[in-house]
Every structure is written in C-alpha cells, then in structure tokens.
Scaffold this active site. Structure first.
Site, PDB file in Angstrom:
ATOM      1  N   HIS A   1      16.652 -22.153  97.762  1.00 59.40           N
ATOM      2  CA  HIS A   1      15.249 -22.572  97.667  1.00 59.40           C
ATOM      3  C   HIS A   1      15.035 -23.686  98.682  1.00 59.40           C
ATOM      4  CE1 HIS A   1      14.139 -20.516  93.818  1.00 59.40           C
ATOM      5  NE2 HIS A   1      15.446 -20.437  93.784  1.00 59.40           N
TER       6      HIS A   1
ATOM      7  N   GLU B   1      12.323  -7.993  92.623  1.00 58.09           N
ATOM      8  CA  GLU B   1      12.563  -8.898  93.763  1.00 58.09           C
ATOM      9  C   GLU B   1      13.245  -8.187  94.920  1.00 58.09           C
ATOM     10  OE1 GLU B   1      15.182 -12.242  92.903  1.00 58.09           O
ATOM     11  OE2 GLU B   1      14.354 -13.377  94.574  1.00 58.09           O
TER      12      GLU B   1
ATOM     13  N   ASP C   1      18.748 -11.838  98.032  1.00 60.20           N
ATOM     14  CA  ASP C   1      18.426 -12.093  96.622  1.00 60.20           C
ATOM     15  C   ASP C   1      17.605 -10.890  96.154  1.00 60.20           C
ATOM     16  OD1 ASP C   1      17.609 -13.252  94.231  1.00 60.20           O
ATOM     17  OD2 ASP C   1      16.637 -14.996  95.154  1.00 60.20           O
TER      18      ASP C   1
ATOM     19  N   ASP D   1      19.427  -9.937  88.143  1.00 61.40           N
ATOM     20  CA  ASP D   1      19.066 -10.643  89.375  1.00 61.40           C
ATOM     21  C   ASP D   1      20.357 -11.072  90.059  1.00 61.40           C
ATOM     22  OD1 ASP D   1      18.108 -12.366  91.335  1.00 61.40           O
ATOM     23  OD2 ASP D   1      16.539 -13.202  90.039  1.00 61.40           O
TER      24      ASP D   1
ATOM     25  N   HIS E   1      10.616 -17.495  97.261  1.00 61.02           N
ATOM     26  CA  HIS E   1      11.074 -18.687  97.974  1.00 61.02           C
ATOM     27  C   HIS E   1      11.657 -18.338  99.328  1.00 61.02           C
ATOM     28  CE1 HIS E   1      15.073 -17.418  96.420  1.00 61.02           C
ATOM     29  NE2 HIS E   1      14.317 -16.943  95.451  1.00 61.02           N
TER      30      HIS E   1
ATOM     31  N   GLU F   1       9.316 -12.381  94.510  1.00 61.20           N
ATOM     32  CA  GLU F   1       9.693 -11.968  93.158  1.00 61.20           C
ATOM     33  C   GLU F   1       8.568 -12.108  92.141  1.00 61.20           C
ATOM     34  OE1 GLU F   1      12.867 -14.405  91.427  1.00 61.20           O
ATOM     35  OE2 GLU F   1      12.863 -15.585  93.253  1.00 61.20           O
TER      36      GLU F   1
HETATM   37 MN    MN Z   1      16.701 -13.516  92.367  1.00 56.54          MN
HETATM   38 MN    MN Z   2      14.883 -15.418  94.053  1.00 57.38          MN
END
Ligand code: MN
Ligand code: MN
Length: 300
Positions: free
Chosen positions: A166, A284, A98, A87, A158, A191
């Site tokens: 976030h 994600e 992200d 990630d 998020h 995600e």
């Molecule tokens: Mn992530």
């Molecule tokens: Mn994330």
C-alpha cells in the site's frame, strides 16, 4: 548464467503465479476442509512456482471482509454456503501481484459475487493514463448499486511499489470528492467489495497479520528475536503469526507480538468485518497501466 529481469518481467511472473495458484486453490475449497490446508497449499505452491508470498493467504468468510488468515493450531473448516474470499499475494524480487476471488462453498456464485466481479471488469475497462481514481471509484459504485448491493466505502484498491503493498494512492470503491490522476507505468490492485449489509467495515478486536514499520529499542528479548527474524524474512511486507510458530512457544510469541505492536514497531492488521454483519464479496486484479489502458497481470 544469471539472467537479470526487468520490473515488468517480474510483475508478469508474479501475476502468472498468483493467477494459477488462486485458480487451483479455489477448486480445493469444499465443506469440512480446514482453512489452514488451503493457506498452506497457497503459500507452498507460490514458492514451488518461483515466487514468494507477498502477504499471508487471506481467507475471510461471510461478514469478514479481509485480514483473516489461519492462526497457529487453527482447526476451523469451510461450511456449505460460506462466502469465501480467497486473497493471495505473490512477489518476485519485491514486485507484487495481488488477486482475490469469492466463492460460495458448495454452490459457486450468486449476484452478490457477480456485483463485485462486474465492478472489477468495468473498472479495468475504464482505466487509462489521465483518468482519475475518483472516476474509477464512481464506476465501481454504480456497478455494484445496479445489482442492488452496496460498495464498502472504507476499503479500497491501492497502488503497488517494490516491497510496498500500500503506497498511499488508492482506487476507492465509490466516487470521491478528489482523486489522483492515473499515469502510464503505475501498478494498481483494484478490489471492489460488495455487501448486503451497511457498506462499511469495522475492526474486530484481534489481529493475526502484522507488518514491520520501524526500529525502536526493545526491553523484551523475545520481541528482539521476532523483530530480527521478520526484518530478514519479510522486510516491509505483511506476515502471519502462523509463520513464526517455530520461533518460540506460542504464548511467548503472542507476548512478543503484543510488545512490538504496543511499541509501534509492528503494524497490526485487525480482522475486518462488515458493520451490520452483512455478507461480503470481493474481486481483485492487479494491473499495469500502459498507454493503451490497463494490462491485467493476474488474469489467465
Ligand atoms: Mn488482495
Ligand atoms: Mn489488495
């Protein structure tokens, strides 16, 4: 001449870097390779391509769902059959992309991985202005269940904002009683997490990733040194204890970090593992919501 770029262009650039680095890093994951080699590669490559890490490279294995990054002096290696969730986060001028992917070391993919990937694909298709986050969560839940697995109910996608990973608004991985209306211009990381375990994560006792929250008077000099460095380098974005290895000897650093967390100056991201130690997969992407739907910025 200096060219100023728009938030949209910065997001697109961050997304492109994130997708490229993830792709290259996944190919380097092999049995006996050290986790820290991958984390170093990811974090170095992001900078080479003109971005900055938006958070430490997360490498969470098997029942660990998230928030693991190699520690200082980490000797751990990938093993054949490990479910590896890689990630990564990139920011350009604070605008964050992200992205995450799961692979099985030595063998690629299976249905547990397809479940989260397919859920992500279906969620992206469903997103457009006016749609509720709860509805998207329902699609993720149904897709994962159709594979015979469970979504992880206490992990969510998020909303992203400048220097904020976030923001409070979430995309759940299940249908929820209430949600928020998705608007054009919103940026979301989506995600889905799938598991063959209980469907929930719990905290381990340890944290290796932290984030600055607020200032407070601090008694410990080392804590003040760490705080000053973190605010300057990482602002409100997460960082790894590993990134602070050159600041002071390890035990002094651990002591300073403990002091900062205890005083609620830093937030500690505890390592998250599946409640019943089930295997966990994650997929994600980051999307920008436009009038036409979700534009994936972390895709190829
Ligand atoms: Mn992530
Ligand atoms: Mn994330």
């Amino acid at each position: 001449m200096e060219q100023s770029s728009s938030p949209y262009e910065s997001y697109k650039k961050a997304g492109k870097i994130a997708a490229k680095v993830l792709d290259e890093a996944i190919k380097l994951i092999k049995p006996e390779v050290k986790l820290v080699e991958i984390a170093d590669f990811v974090e170095r490559k992001i900078v080479e391509l003109g971005g900055k890490p938006a958070f430490p490279c997360n490498i969470s294995i098997n029942e660990r769902a998230a928030h693991y990054t190699p520690k200082i002096g980490d000797e751990s290696v990938f093993k054949e059959g490990d479910y590896v969730k890689l990630d990564i986060g990139v920011h350009v001028d604070g605008y964050i992309a992200d992205v995450a992917k799961t692979v099985i070391v030595g063998s690629g993919r299976d249905d547990l991985i397809r479940a989260s990937e397919d859920a992500l694909k279906e969620a992206i298709k469903a997103i457009e202005p006016g749609v509720s986050t709860s509805y998207v969560g329902g699609i993720i839940e149904e897709t994962i269940k159709s594979y015979g697995y469970k979504p992880i109910i206490n992990l969510t996608g998020h909303k992203l904002e400048r220097y904020r990973l976030h923001t409070g608004s979430v995309i759940p991985n299940v249908k929820t009683a209430s949600g928020e209306v998705i608007k054009a211009g919103d940026v979301y990381a989506i995600e889905p997490f799938a598991t063959n375990g209980f469907g929930k994560v719990v905290d381990e006792s340890e944290a290796v990733i932290f984030r600055y929250i607020r200032d407070k008077p601090l008694r410990l000099r080392d804590a003040r040194i760490v705080l000053q460095h973190v605010k300057k380098e990482y602002k409100t974005l997460p960082f790894a204890e590993r990134w602070l290895a050159d600041l002071m000897p390890k035990l002094k650093l651990y002591n300073a970090l403990r002091h900062l967390v205890y005083n609620q100056v830093f937030h500690a991201y505890f390592i998250l593992r599946e409640k019943n130690r089930g295997m966990v997969s994650q997929a994600e992407h980051t999307v920008i919501v436009t009038e036409k739907g979700a534009e994936v910025i972390t895709g190829k």
